[in-house]
Design an enzyme around this catalytic site. Structure first.
Site, mmCIF file in Angstrom:
data_model
loop_
_atom_site.group_PDB
_atom_site.id
_atom_site.type_symbol
_atom_site.label_atom_id
_atom_site.label_comp_id
_atom_site.label_asym_id
_atom_site.label_seq_id
_atom_site.Cartn_x
_atom_site.Cartn_y
_atom_site.Cartn_z
ATOM 1 N N SER A 114 0.844 -1.189 0.000
ATOM 2 C CA SER A 114 0.000 0.000 0.000
ATOM 3 C C SER A 114 0.881 1.241 0.000
ATOM 4 O O SER A 114 1.813 1.345 0.804
ATOM 5 C CB SER A 114 -0.914 0.005 1.226
ATOM 6 N N HIS A 128 -1.993 7.339 -4.996
ATOM 7 C CA HIS A 128 -2.236 6.147 -4.183
ATOM 8 C C HIS A 128 -2.112 4.911 -5.067
ATOM 9 O O HIS A 128 -2.488 4.940 -6.243
ATOM 10 C CB HIS A 128 -3.653 6.219 -3.581
ATOM 11 N N ASN A 130 -2.231 0.402 -4.471
ATOM 12 C CA ASN A 130 -2.096 -0.807 -3.667
ATOM 13 C C ASN A 130 -2.475 -2.022 -4.498
ATOM 14 O O ASN A 130 -3.275 -1.929 -5.435
ATOM 15 C CB ASN A 130 -2.941 -0.737 -2.383
ATOM 16 N N THR A 131 -1.853 -3.140 -4.183
ATOM 17 C CA THR A 131 -2.256 -4.426 -4.737
ATOM 18 C C THR A 131 -2.156 -5.455 -3.625
ATOM 19 O O THR A 131 -1.346 -5.319 -2.707
ATOM 20 C CB THR A 131 -1.378 -4.860 -5.932
ATOM 21 N N HIS A 162 -3.438 7.825 -17.029
ATOM 22 C CA HIS A 162 -4.425 6.836 -17.470
ATOM 23 C C HIS A 162 -3.916 6.018 -18.655
ATOM 24 O O HIS A 162 -4.185 4.810 -18.735
ATOM 25 C CB HIS A 162 -5.742 7.523 -17.820
#
Length: 292
Positions: A114, A128, A130-131, A162
């Site tokens: 995270s 931000h 997280n995985t 993106h």
């Protein structure tokens, strides 16, 4: 009894650790190379690293940098935790994921990374990522994502961020990016303010196609996308002069970020409800913020 998922768990945990090492190195390098522009005369930031512990099983490593040239506060945490889910968590998981038998065998295992970065320069967006992998005897899945949170948005930054996420998603399934972008737009929304937390990204959860290798490979690519998505725009904006009005906008946006994380974020709720180190769970909170 031999755990049939022992190898997968070890590989996932090791991956999150290696990704953490790569990001920490890149962020410290960004600090070292910031030699012109605002705050370039202060010492380059370095991460303070400390272990974390979950009372009922597992722990991790918390890496936090404060007061750097580029980063005002950034945390890159990893954890691997295990134990038994509370009755409330069992019910929520069974309802959301359609898993029977949670009460009969409530064991779980979870590992992940995270990251939250709050920047010095108001023109450089907060970010931000997280995985994670989650396992129970009744099923496994992956989740995570990455999203950009500028207080002063730039269209080219949003588009570049993106585009990088899309390129990494498209390696696995052309349907992933539009699906997970739409999910992020819904998930990172602050209902009581009637607005999004930032300019979006991707978000996915409960991801289990039945092919663990394919799902793990996709989750790895979501992590790999982070640095090429974020570093170019951080390098582009870090030398931009800012005004007191810009700083005020940044602090107000951080208030919105804090409200979201405390009220709606699943990871914050899960971490606190399952007894993980509160300092690690709340690492995402900004160092300074304002409210109306």
């Amino acid at each position: 009894m031999t755990d049939p998922f022992e190898d997968q768990k070890a590989r996932a945990s090791a991956w999150f650790h290696s990704l953490r090492d790569e990001i920490v190195t890149a962020f410290e390098s960004l600090e070292q190379t910031h030699i012109t522009g605002p705050l370039a005369d202060r010492p380059a930031g370095r991460f303070d690293v400390s272990p974390t512990r979950r009372d009922t099983g597992g722990g991790g490593v918390m890496s936090v940098m404060r007061g750097g040239r580029v980063f005002e506060k950034v945390g890159v945490n990893i954890s691997t935790v295990y134990g038994e889910l509370s009755p409330a968590a069992q019910s929520a998981m069974a309802a959301r994921r359609g898993l029977p038998g949670m009460a009969d065998d409530p064991r779980f295992w979870a590992s992940g990374i995270s990251l939250v970065a709050h920047m010095q320069n108001p023109h450089t967006p907060a970010v931000h990522m997280n995985t994670r992998m989650f396992w129970t005897p009744h099923g496994w899945w992956f989740g995570g994502g990455s999203d950009l949170n500028p207080c002063l948005p730039y269209d080219e930054d949003t588009a570049g961020f993106h585009a990088t996420l899309k390129a990494h998603c498209d390696r696995h399934d052309p349907k992933y990016y539009p699906r997970f972008k739409a999910w992020a737009d819904t998930y990172f929304y602050v209902p009581h303010r009637g607005r999004a937390r930032g300019v979006g990204g991707i978000f996915f959860d409960d991801h289990s196609t039945g092919d663990w290798e394919a799902d793990f490979a996709f989750t790895q690519d979501v992590g790999r996308a982070f640095l090429p998505a974020f570093l170019p725009l951080a390098e582009r904006r870090r030398t931009t002069p800012w005004s007191e009005a810009d700083r005020g906008a940044q602090l107000a946006h951080r208030g919105l970020y804090a409200e979201y994380n405390l009220l709606y974020d699943r990871g914050t709720k899960f971490g606190l409800e399952t007894g993980h180190d509160p300092d690690a769970v709340l690492m995402s909170m900004p160092p300074l913020a304002t409210w109306p």
